[in-house]
Design an enzyme around this catalytic site. Structure first.
Site, PDB file in Angstrom:
ATOM      1  N   LYS A  56     -13.640  14.558   8.083  1.00  0.00           N
ATOM      2  CA  LYS A  56     -14.896  14.941   8.740  1.00  0.00           C
ATOM      3  C   LYS A  56     -15.089  14.160  10.036  1.00  0.00           C
ATOM      4  CE  LYS A  56     -17.334  16.257   4.498  1.00  0.00           C
ATOM      5  NZ  LYS A  56     -18.430  15.887   3.559  1.00  0.00           N
ATOM      6  N   GLY A  74     -19.287  10.957   5.835  1.00  0.00           N
ATOM      7  CA  GLY A  74     -19.228  10.517   4.447  1.00  0.00           C
ATOM      8  C   GLY A  74     -18.950  11.673   3.515  1.00  0.00           C
ATOM      9  N   ASP A  75     -18.480  11.338   2.323  1.00  0.00           N
ATOM     10  CA  ASP A  75     -18.291  12.347   1.295  1.00  0.00           C
ATOM     11  C   ASP A  75     -18.489  11.710  -0.073  1.00  0.00           C
ATOM     12  OD1 ASP A  75     -17.278  15.289   1.023  1.00  0.00           O
ATOM     13  OD2 ASP A  75     -16.393  14.160  -0.633  1.00  0.00           O
ATOM     14  N   THR A  76     -19.168  12.438  -0.947  1.00  0.00           N
ATOM     15  CA  THR A  76     -19.479  11.950  -2.285  1.00  0.00           C
ATOM     16  C   THR A  76     -18.773  12.810  -3.323  1.00  0.00           C
ATOM     17  OG1 THR A  76     -21.630  11.132  -1.555  1.00  0.00           O
ATOM     18  CG2 THR A  76     -21.347  11.470  -3.926  1.00  0.00           C
ATOM     19  N   ALA A 111     -17.253   7.794   0.008  1.00  0.00           N
ATOM     20  CA  ALA A 111     -16.432   7.241   1.076  1.00  0.00           C
ATOM     21  C   ALA A 111     -17.138   7.456   2.403  1.00  0.00           C
ATOM     22  CB  ALA A 111     -15.068   7.927   1.101  1.00  0.00           C
TER      23      ALA A 111
END
Length: 196
Positions: A56, A74-76, A111
């Site tokens: 991203k 970010g990524d969850t 992250a």
């Protein structure tokens, strides 16, 4: 004295914007990165979250360079063992996720990646363990009826009524929401943002 760095937030999530504001940072621009979030074959949850956050950020590298701004992405990912749970887009998926999570421990990886205008990439990841109480079918149905789960990894949003279903948690509450503040602050400070 060097100029104060500026930030592009690579997320349309209002929760990430609200959490970023707790650090006293207002993004110059919001620009969601459109990437393929499908897990790769045999990809584990932690590296999956890290890869998506990095992808991203890199997707907006031209914008970062053009505007001399940093990109924060970010990524969850919600995981039960090695299994990555989907983002719930319909009531059946949300119900299946909640049944799977009922009474058992799971992990949430968030992250974050910070891309500087010169291409320097800094990354961090938070891991939080949680356990829901054993959920009755009535509790699951009531939560699904609330609609809070829509678009949420694992079919729940801890910042809503699902928090009352969490019997135990160890790790970052803000990370479960979608932006771990401790890790985010560390990345921004390392990049020269004046956070005190």
């Amino acid at each position: 004295m060097p100029p104060t760095p500026t930030l592009i937030l690579a997320s349309a999530s209002p929760r990430r914007r609200e959490l970023l504001a707790r650090l006293g940072v207002t993004p110059l621009r919001i620009a969601a990165a459109d990437i393929d979030e499908t897990p790769q074959p045999a990809e584990l949850p932690r590296p999956h979250a890290a890869r998506l956050a990095r992808s991203k950020a890199l997707a907006l590298s031209a914008m970062a360079a053009a505007e001399a701004a940093h990109v924060l992405a970010g990524d969850t990912v919600v995981a039960v063992g090695r299994r990555i749970l989907p983002k719930a887009e319909d009531p059946d998926t949300a119900t299946a996720c909640l049944r799977l999570l009922s009474g058992r421990r799971h992990r949430v990886f968030t992250a974050i990646a910070l891309l500087a205008p010169d291409g320097t990439l800094r990354e961090r990841i938070s891991e939080t363990q949680l356990r829901f109480k054993p959920l009755t079918e009535g509790e699951i149905a009531a939560y699904v009826a609330s609609g809070e789960w829509q678009g949420k990894a694992g079919g729940y949003a801890i910042q809503g009524s699902a928090e009352a279903l969490v019997a135990w948690m160890a790790g970052s509450h803000s990370g479960v929401i979608g932006l771990p503040l401790f890790e985010t602050r560390a990345l921004l400070k390392a990049a020269g943002f004046p956070l005190g």
